[in-house]
Design a protein around this motif. Structure first.
Motif, PDB file in Angstrom:
ATOM      1  N   ASN A   9       0.858  -1.181   0.000  1.00 61.46           N
ATOM      2  CA  ASN A   9       0.000   0.000   0.000  1.00 61.46           C
ATOM      3  C   ASN A   9       0.901   1.240   0.000  1.00 61.46           C
ATOM      4  O   ASN A   9       1.636   1.484   0.955  1.00 61.46           O
ATOM      5  CB  ASN A   9      -0.871  -0.063   1.273  1.00 61.46           C
ATOM      6  N   LYS A  11      -0.091   4.225   0.128  1.00 62.32           N
ATOM      7  CA  LYS A  11      -0.759   5.295   0.900  1.00 62.32           C
ATOM      8  C   LYS A  11      -0.644   6.617   0.152  1.00 62.32           C
ATOM      9  O   LYS A  11      -0.748   6.645  -1.081  1.00 62.32           O
ATOM     10  CB  LYS A  11      -0.175   5.354   2.318  1.00 62.32           C
ATOM     11  N   HIS A  93      -9.782   0.502   5.104  1.00 60.08           N
ATOM     12  CA  HIS A  93      -8.450   0.605   5.714  1.00 60.08           C
ATOM     13  C   HIS A  93      -8.538   1.403   7.006  1.00 60.08           C
ATOM     14  O   HIS A  93      -9.400   2.285   7.154  1.00 60.08           O
ATOM     15  CB  HIS A  93      -7.468   1.269   4.736  1.00 60.08           C
ATOM     16  N   GLU A 141      -5.095  -5.761  10.655  1.00 58.45           N
ATOM     17  CA  GLU A 141      -3.982  -4.851  10.931  1.00 58.45           C
ATOM     18  C   GLU A 141      -4.254  -4.104  12.238  1.00 58.45           C
ATOM     19  O   GLU A 141      -5.076  -3.184  12.257  1.00 58.45           O
ATOM     20  CB  GLU A 141      -3.852  -3.799   9.826  1.00 58.45           C
ATOM     21  N   GLY A 147       2.683   1.476  10.806  1.00 60.77           N
ATOM     22  CA  GLY A 147       3.706   2.512  10.666  1.00 60.77           C
ATOM     23  C   GLY A 147       4.637   2.622  11.860  1.00 60.77           C
ATOM     24  O   GLY A 147       5.423   3.572  11.947  1.00 60.77           O
ATOM     25  N   GLY A 181       3.626  -2.994  10.369  1.00 62.34           N
ATOM     26  CA  GLY A 181       5.032  -3.134  10.747  1.00 62.34           C
ATOM     27  C   GLY A 181       5.784  -4.262  10.058  1.00 62.34           C
ATOM     28  O   GLY A 181       6.928  -4.554  10.406  1.00 62.34           O
ATOM     29  N   ALA A 202       3.288  -1.324   4.038  1.00 62.72           N
ATOM     30  CA  ALA A 202       3.510  -0.029   3.398  1.00 62.72           C
ATOM     31  C   ALA A 202       4.933   0.470   3.641  1.00 62.72           C
ATOM     32  O   ALA A 202       5.814   0.329   2.793  1.00 62.72           O
ATOM     33  CB  ALA A 202       2.500   0.991   3.908  1.00 62.72           C
ATOM     34  N   SER A 203       5.180   1.044   4.829  1.00 65.42           N
ATOM     35  CA  SER A 203       6.362   1.888   5.012  1.00 65.42           C
ATOM     36  C   SER A 203       7.684   1.195   4.753  1.00 65.42           C
ATOM     37  O   SER A 203       8.603   1.816   4.220  1.00 65.42           O
ATOM     38  CB  SER A 203       6.354   2.519   6.416  1.00 65.42           C
TER      39      SER A 203
END
Ligand SMILES: O=C(CO)COP(=O)(O)O
Length: 222
Positions: A9, A11, A93, A141, A147, A181, A202-203
């Motif tokens: 993702n 984002k 989400h 999640e 994050g 994470g 994501a991150s």
């Protein structure tokens, strides 16, 4: 068993736009080809068409609205993301929560348009509720780990296990993903060993200097 599924993702991270989105898509294509894992990307809406046109990976919308064509302003029309080339969509989400009725309507719109539906949840009770609506995937999640750099696989494997069991009890056809994470092959392996078919993250990929290296690590223990 289906191929493991890694869904990235992007984002609204600056690092996931324009040239960088294309760079992540190229990395996803390469690592997917090498590993046999399915690696999908959920970019901002305006990147759906260019990414789906130029890359052989599944592209997902980050959200759709449960509307049909007509007099709605500022909404995301499911038909529009489909015609832009999306093969699926996230729904509910943690950063884009919906009511239960809207989640149901979004899943139905996705089904009608042949879009895969990935409904995000925050715990095993909401995973069970989401499974009752028959999406293709439930992605659990825990919001507090999103994050955070702390992996759900290591910090809260119980929520993954309970969600897998809860979803199986409600509807064994619904597949389970997990996220928050996720950053390494070990995180992905733990998630798969607990009964998921993959991860939503994501991150760790989007903000990486070398997204391809992170993706390669993510699939390294499969
Ligand atoms: O929200 C997430 C994916 O949709 C998880 O985000 P992080 O991988 O940055 O924790």
């Amino acid at each position: 068993m289906d191929s493991p599924f890694i869904l990235v993702n992007l984002k609204t991270y600056q690092e996931g736009m324009g040239h960088n989105a294309r760079r992540i898509a190229v990395a996803a294509e390469t690592v997917s080809r090498e590993s046999g894992a399915v690696i999908g990307i959920a970019p901002i809406f305006t990147e759906i068409r260019p990414l789906s046109q130029h890359h052989a990976i599944p592209v997902y919308a980050q959200h759709i609205d449960a509307i049909t064509p007509g007099a709605h302003t500022g909404h995301i029309l499911p038909e529009a993301v489909r015609s832009a080339g999306a093969s699926g969509t996230l729904i509910n989400h943690s950063e884009r929560r919906l009511t239960l009725a809207d989640i149901d309507a979004c899943i139905q719109a996705a089904r009608r348009l042949n879009l895969e539906s990935v409904v995000c949840t925050n715990n095993d009770a909401t995973s069970a509720a989401a499974a009752a609506l028959k999406p293709d995937y439930v992605a659990v999640e825990p919001p507090e780990l999103i994050g955070s750099g702390v992996s759900v696989s290591k910090a809260d494997p119980g929520v993954i296990e309970r969600s897998v069991n809860a979803v199986r009890a409600v509807n064994p056809d619904v597949k389970v993903l997990t996220g928050a994470g996720i950053q390494s092959g070990e995180c992905v392996k733990i998630a798969i060993d607990l009964g998921t078919c993959g991860v939503l993250l994501a991150s760790s990929v989007v903000k990486a200097e070398d997204p391809e290296a992170v993706l390669r690590d993510l699939v390294s223990l499969l």
